[in-house]
Every structure is written in C-alpha cells, then in structure tokens.
Design a protein around this motif. Structure first.
Motif, PDB file in Angstrom:
ATOM      1  N   GLY A  13       1.027  -1.201  -0.114  1.00 18.98           N
ATOM      2  CA  GLY A  13       0.207  -0.345  -0.252  1.00 18.98           C
ATOM      3  C   GLY A  13       0.967   1.111  -0.111  1.00 18.98           C
ATOM      4  N   ILE A  14       1.729   1.029   0.538  1.00 12.64           N
ATOM      5  CA  ILE A  14       2.839   2.819   0.911  1.00 12.64           C
ATOM      6  C   ILE A  14       3.454   2.207  -0.209  1.00 12.64           C
ATOM      7  N   PHE A  15       4.476   0.954  -1.126  1.00 16.64           N
ATOM      8  CA  PHE A  15       4.767   1.433  -2.335  1.00 16.64           C
ATOM      9  C   PHE A  15       3.854   2.071  -3.789  1.00 16.64           C
ATOM     10  N   ALA A  16       2.478   1.556  -3.258  1.00 14.39           N
ATOM     11  CA  ALA A  16       1.711   1.873  -4.246  1.00 14.39           C
ATOM     12  C   ALA A  16       1.366   3.262  -4.201  1.00 14.39           C
ATOM     13  N   PHE A  46       3.499   5.953  -2.790  1.00 13.25           N
ATOM     14  CA  PHE A  46       4.870   6.646  -3.639  1.00 13.25           C
ATOM     15  C   PHE A  46       4.494   6.477  -5.090  1.00 13.25           C
ATOM     16  N   VAL A  47       3.970   5.418  -5.788  1.00 13.42           N
ATOM     17  CA  VAL A  47       4.270   5.293  -7.256  1.00 13.42           C
ATOM     18  C   VAL A  47       2.864   6.341  -8.105  1.00 13.42           C
ATOM     19  N   GLY A  48       2.237   6.074  -7.669  1.00 14.30           N
ATOM     20  CA  GLY A  48       1.660   7.588  -7.827  1.00 14.30           C
ATOM     21  C   GLY A  48       1.575   9.079  -7.699  1.00 14.30           C
ATOM     22  N   ALA A  49       2.431   9.394  -6.334  1.00 22.74           N
ATOM     23  CA  ALA A  49       2.831  10.488  -6.160  1.00 22.74           C
ATOM     24  C   ALA A  49       3.773  10.748  -7.047  1.00 22.74           C
ATOM     25  N   LEU A  50       4.564   9.624  -7.376  1.00 19.05           N
ATOM     26  CA  LEU A  50       5.622  10.758  -8.187  1.00 19.05           C
ATOM     27  C   LEU A  50       5.074  10.408  -9.701  1.00 19.05           C
ATOM     28  N   ILE A  51       3.587   9.844  -9.679  1.00 20.87           N
ATOM     29  CA  ILE A  51       3.003  10.362 -11.444  1.00 20.87           C
ATOM     30  C   ILE A  51       2.500  11.998 -10.670  1.00 20.87           C
ATOM     31  N   TYR A  52       1.858  12.386  -9.433  1.00 23.57           N
ATOM     32  CA  TYR A  52       0.965  13.154  -9.749  1.00 23.57           C
ATOM     33  C   TYR A  52       2.065  14.914  -9.338  1.00 23.57           C
ATOM     34  N   PHE A  53       2.883  14.143  -7.683  1.00 21.18           N
ATOM     35  CA  PHE A  53       3.328  15.481  -7.298  1.00 21.18           C
ATOM     36  C   PHE A  53       3.867  16.698  -8.423  1.00 21.18           C
ATOM     37  N   PRO A  54       5.482  16.103  -8.898  1.00 20.34           N
ATOM     38  CA  PRO A  54       6.278  16.649  -9.653  1.00 20.34           C
ATOM     39  C   PRO A  54       5.159  17.256 -10.579  1.00 20.34           C
ATOM     40  N   LEU A  93      13.578  21.631 -13.288  1.00 18.93           N
ATOM     41  CA  LEU A  93      14.347  21.328 -11.881  1.00 18.93           C
ATOM     42  C   LEU A  93      13.368  21.489 -10.974  1.00 18.93           C
ATOM     43  N   LYS A  94      12.104  21.955 -11.553  1.00 24.86           N
ATOM     44  CA  LYS A  94      10.834  21.735 -10.073  1.00 24.86           C
ATOM     45  C   LYS A  94      10.017  20.366 -10.356  1.00 24.86           C
ATOM     46  N   PHE A  95      10.250  20.007 -11.894  1.00 21.68           N
ATOM     47  CA  PHE A  95       9.582  18.370 -11.359  1.00 21.68           C
ATOM     48  C   PHE A  95      10.777  17.092 -11.174  1.00 21.68           C
ATOM     49  N   LEU A  96      12.304  17.391 -11.386  1.00 24.42           N
ATOM     50  CA  LEU A  96      12.780  16.812 -10.241  1.00 24.42           C
ATOM     51  C   LEU A  96      13.239  16.840  -8.817  1.00 24.42           C
ATOM     52  N   ALA A  97      12.885  18.132  -8.479  1.00 21.87           N
ATOM     53  CA  ALA A  97      12.393  18.447  -7.185  1.00 21.87           C
ATOM     54  C   ALA A  97      12.019  17.787  -5.815  1.00 21.87           C
ATOM     55  N   GLY A  98      10.458  17.585  -7.132  1.00 21.55           N
ATOM     56  CA  GLY A  98       9.404  17.083  -6.715  1.00 21.55           C
ATOM     57  C   GLY A  98       9.619  15.926  -6.988  1.00 21.55           C
ATOM     58  N   GLY A  99       9.977  15.335  -7.810  1.00 19.75           N
ATOM     59  CA  GLY A  99       9.883  14.071  -7.590  1.00 19.75           C
ATOM     60  C   GLY A  99      11.139  13.337  -6.395  1.00 19.75           C
ATOM     61  N   ILE A 100      12.247  13.761  -6.220  1.00 13.00           N
ATOM     62  CA  ILE A 100      13.397  13.819  -5.332  1.00 13.00           C
ATOM     63  C   ILE A 100      12.195  14.288  -4.119  1.00 13.00           C
ATOM     64  N   PHE A 101      11.989  14.956  -3.775  1.00 16.75           N
ATOM     65  CA  PHE A 101      11.129  14.988  -2.637  1.00 16.75           C
ATOM     66  C   PHE A 101      10.350  13.811  -2.784  1.00 16.75           C
ATOM     67  N   VAL A 102       9.601  13.272  -3.137  1.00 11.47           N
ATOM     68  CA  VAL A 102       8.995  11.959  -2.792  1.00 11.47           C
ATOM     69  C   VAL A 102       9.414  10.560  -2.745  1.00 11.47           C
ATOM     70  N   VAL A 103      10.616  11.241  -3.065  1.00 10.06           N
ATOM     71  CA  VAL A 103      11.492   9.451  -2.674  1.00 10.06           C
ATOM     72  C   VAL A 103      11.748   9.488  -1.427  1.00 10.06           C
ATOM     73  N   VAL A 104      12.300  10.769  -1.053  1.00 10.59           N
ATOM     74  CA  VAL A 104      13.079  11.268   0.282  1.00 10.59           C
ATOM     75  C   VAL A 104      11.875  10.623   1.656  1.00 10.59           C
ATOM     76  N   MET A 119      12.520   8.107   4.598  1.00 15.07           N
ATOM     77  CA  MET A 119      12.140   8.949   5.792  1.00 15.07           C
ATOM     78  C   MET A 119      11.676   7.902   6.747  1.00 15.07           C
ATOM     79  N   PHE A 120       9.723   8.079   6.587  1.00 17.26           N
ATOM     80  CA  PHE A 120       8.986   7.757   6.874  1.00 17.26           C
ATOM     81  C   PHE A 120       8.704   5.916   6.816  1.00 17.26           C
ATOM     82  N   ALA A 121       8.856   5.441   5.876  1.00 15.52           N
ATOM     83  CA  ALA A 121       8.601   4.265   5.123  1.00 15.52           C
ATOM     84  C   ALA A 121       9.422   3.160   5.631  1.00 15.52           C
ATOM     85  N   GLY A 122      10.319   3.892   7.544  1.00 17.66           N
ATOM     86  CA  GLY A 122      11.200   2.710   7.435  1.00 17.66           C
ATOM     87  C   GLY A 122      11.159   1.226   7.875  1.00 17.66           C
ATOM     88  N   GLN A 123       9.827   0.975   8.576  1.00 13.07           N
ATOM     89  CA  GLN A 123       9.290   0.275   8.791  1.00 13.07           C
ATOM     90  C   GLN A 123       8.438  -1.000   8.164  1.00 13.07           C
TER      91      GLN A 123
END
Length: 469
Positions: free
Chosen positions: A257-260, A262-270, A293-304, A308-312
C-alpha cells in the motif's frame, strides 16, 4: 419554466449530497463487509441511481463511458447468473457435479461449484458499477465533480484523524468492537491494513489536491478583504488533514500500500509542483530548465519522504522475502486452477472452495485462504475468460478518457493527473491484495472515478470552467 429549472438544479444538488453521504456511510462499518450495512448501501445506491436516471437521463459529455459501463454491468451480471443455472445436457457444468451425482445422487449441475454464493456475488459486482453510473449522472459539470472529490477527500482526512486517535488511545479497539488482527497496524475503519493503506493512499492524493486548491484561492484573495482569515484557517485544516492521511498511511505498515501510493505520488506530485499556478488567467511562461528543475525536485521530495517515513515497511520487505510470503506461495496453485477452468470459471465467490484442492502443502497447513490476494487472478478464476476481456476494456476506456483529458483540459488538468495517479495506485495494489473486493472501498473508488471521468470529458471553455477553475 424557470421555477422548474431551479427546482431541478436544487434537486440535483440534494441528490449529489445524498450520493456523497451514502458513499461515506458505506465506508464506516468495516467497509460494509457484513450483510446489514452492505444491504443498506445497495438499497440506497440503487434507489439513488433509479431516481437520478429518471430525472436527468443519460449524461451528455460522458455518454459513451456511461453506455460502456452499463453494458459491462449487464454482461458481467448476466454471465454470473448463467454460472448458477443448470444448462441443458449439463453443458459446461463443473466436473465436481458429476462426482456429487455419483456419490450423493445430486441431480443439479452448473458452471459454479457454489451457485448460491455466486448468485449472491452479483450484488458485489453491481454496487460499484451502479455507484459509478450514478456519479456520472449527477456530476454533470466541473463544479459538482469537484464537490464530490472534495467530499471524498475530506472524509478520508477525517477517517484518518479518527484512525490516529483510535490507534494511539485504544489500539485494541476497531471502531466499537475488539480488534483481533493487525494489532500493530493502523486500520482506521477497516479490518485489513492493506485495504486501509489503499484508502489512505487515495486520501493523500485527494487531500494534496484540496490543499493546492485552497492555498491558491488564499494567495489570490485580496488582502484585507472579509473572508481571508477563513481561507487561511481552511488552508491549515486541509494541511493537517493531509498530514493525518500520510501519517495514518505510514502507521498501516502495509508494504504494498505504501509503495503503490508513492508510485502514484511520483506521477502526480512533480507535475503538480511544476503547474501549481497553471490555472491563472495570465500565466507567465517559465524557462524549460526551471520547469525541469521543479519536476526533478518534486520527484526527489517524494523519494526522500519514502526513505524517511516508510522505514518499518521497508524493513518488513527486507526481512521477509517474496518466496516466504504466503500470498506469493499460493500463486502457482491459483494458476493451476485457472488453467483448468480458464474458459468458464468456477463461479464468482467460489475461490475458498475451489482453491483448497490446488493448495500446495509447502505453503503450510495453517490458515484458510478465502481470498487470492490478487484481484485479477481471483476474477479470472471466478468468471473465466470474460474477466480479463472486461479488465482490458476498462483500462482501455480509462486510458482514452485520461488521454482526452490531458489533451483538452487546461485549468483542471491536474484532476486528470489525479485520476491517472489514483488508478495506478489502486491497480498496482490490486495485484497483491483484495481492496477492490471490499464493498466500502470499491464504492469509494467508483465514486472517485465518476468525478474524474466527468472532469476529463468536460468542456474546457464551459461556463463552469470560467467560474470555478
């Protein structure tokens, strides 16, 4: 004539509010997996669909999608019914009926090995389809479609807040009953953490959209004008609800659920970052390098955020290999069952009975698999070849709708991207779980799709766009 027109508009608004409320009510009692809330939801939605169809007729802009959805509903429900009846000369009957006749003298023979369960499953198919059709009838313009999406997003945020409070203060309680499974995970109003993760992931995307809408409205509001402080308060509330959805998603501990999400967020957020102000009337064009640059920053933000938060969830994925997961261990057995009944299926809702004969002892003797943990494979096993054909048709229609939305919509193009990202999220998670088989979530997602499809096929130069975009 004018009074009739006004009454008609008011009536549509009332029905739209009832539609949103019914969708939310279907979610709350454990996703309506028990008979009473499911029956209530089905009666309410079917009644709403009949009233809407009689009053408003077919939708104008999304008529062809409405026709295809109605056709699929008739075909799937009709085939499911055929699976339950005795055909002449035992034609296409499951071989198990021959053994039952020899051993117990049973005279009945059908495609389904459990005709009663298959007959009851017709409603499970019909409810999300009818929800989608009703949404198309009521979402006749962009304003109403956006109201539906806003209502769904806010409901997801409120449910996330409820889930956080419940998980922190009463971790052994699920709404009002004792919680027996997933005690270490937040499940909100659902029994299963994976269904909760799919719902909360969709809630993250919806609330992200609402935050964008309200913050843009606040930034364009004249300083000192009445109502600016209210917009500021709403902005903070929306941001908090977005954070609640994200936090609840992380606490679900659902890997898929978390990985799916983040895939959706990688499509939408940047894309959202690049086009945050794209709907301004006088848009100042930016250099291509700045947009990139904004697009790459948005994608990097999602990966970060994922790191950071999906450690478990990441730790669970590392500690438990795929071959050690029961969901993947049973896949060869499901494929063998499908290969034996690929043409007609074994009857919708019969997975638990049929799969027991194909279960690999190497997967362990504990537990009963009443779901395939794969929406596509269970549908294929239950309905036969008609299911993958229907699935391909559904994805083809959605692809065409979203393609037209990307090409035609300008100010509201982010809603089209929202639809694409959410569809990818749900489709990916459906390959390893059964969220779409939970009535509450299926209804929620069907209502969501009806709104984004209506926006995608809307006219970009309509009066609604000029007023609300």
């Amino acid at each position: 004539m004018l009074s009739n027109l006004i009454n008609r508009k008011v009536l549509r608004e009332v029905l739209l509010v009832a539609f949103i409320g019914l969708v939310i009510l279907t979610l709350i009692p454990f996703g309506s997996v028990t008979p009473f809330p499911f029956t209530f939801a089905a009666i309410g939605m079917f009644s709403l669909a009949i009233i809407s169809a009689l009053l408003f007729g077919e939708p104008r802009q999304s008529r062809w999608v409405f026709s295809i959805a109605l056709f699929l509903l008739v075909v799937l429900a009709g085939w499911t019914f055929i699976q339950t009846i005795e055909l002449p000369f035992n034609w296409l009957a499951h071989p198990a009926w021959g053994a039952a006749r020899d051993l117990a003298g049973v005279r009945y023979a059908a495609i389904s090995v459990e005709p009663a369960d298959t007959l009851a499953s017709i409603l499970l198919i019909a409810l999300p389809f009818v929800t989608f059709l009703t949404g198309l009838l009521l979402c006749d313009n962009d304003q109403r479609s956006r109201k539906v999406l806003a209502g769904l997003g806010l409901s997801a945020g409120v449910i996330a807040v409820f889930g956080l409070l419940q998980f922190s203060m009463f971790p052994n309680i699920l709404i009002v009953v004792e919680k027996h499974a997933y005690l270490d995970s937040l499940t909100a109003v659902f029994v299963n953490r994976n269904t909760a993760a799919t719902f909360l992931g969709l809630g993250v995307l919806l609330m992200l959209t609402q935050v964008r809408e309200i913050t843009r409205a606040y930034s364009k509001y004249p300083p000192g004008e009445p109502g600016r402080n209210i917009l500021l308060l709403k902005s903070w509330i929306y941001v908090l609800l977005l954070c609640a959805c994200f936090t609840a998603l992380m606490l679900s501990h659902s890997r898929a659920g978390i990985f799916a999400t983040f895939v959706g967020a990688l499509i939408y957020f940047p894309w959202l970052v690049v086009n945050w102000n794209s709907s301004r009337r006088f848009l100042r064009l930016e250099p291509r390098w700045r947009s990139l640059l904004k697009f790459l920053a948005g994608g990097i933000f999602v990966v970060v955020l994922l790191a950071m938060f999906a450690g478990q969830a990441i730790l669970r994925a590392q500690e438990r290999r795929l071959e050690d997961d029961d969901r993947f261990c049973i896949l060869p057995g499901i494929w063998r069952a499908i290969s034996d009944h690929w043409l007609t299926g074994t009857g919708l809702g019969t997975f638990r009975t049929v799969f027991s004969a194909y279960r690999d002892p190497a997967c362990g003797i504990f537990g009963i698999f009443d779901r395939a943990h794969n929406f596509y494979l269970e549908g294929f096993l239950g309905l036969g070849i008609i299911f993958p054909i229907a699935a391909i048709l559904v994805f083809s229609v959605l692809a065409k709708v979203f393609w037209r939305g990307i090409a035609d919509r300008r100010r509201l193009r982010h809603y089209v991207l929202l639809g694409i990202a959410a569809t990818v999220l749900v489709a990916l998670h459906a390959a390893v779980d059964f969220s779409l088989q939970i009535p509450g979530f299926a209804v929620f997602f069907a209502a969501f799709l009806s709104a984004v499809v209506s926006i995608s096929l809307g006219r970009s130069q309509s009066e609604t766009d000029r007023q609300y975009a």
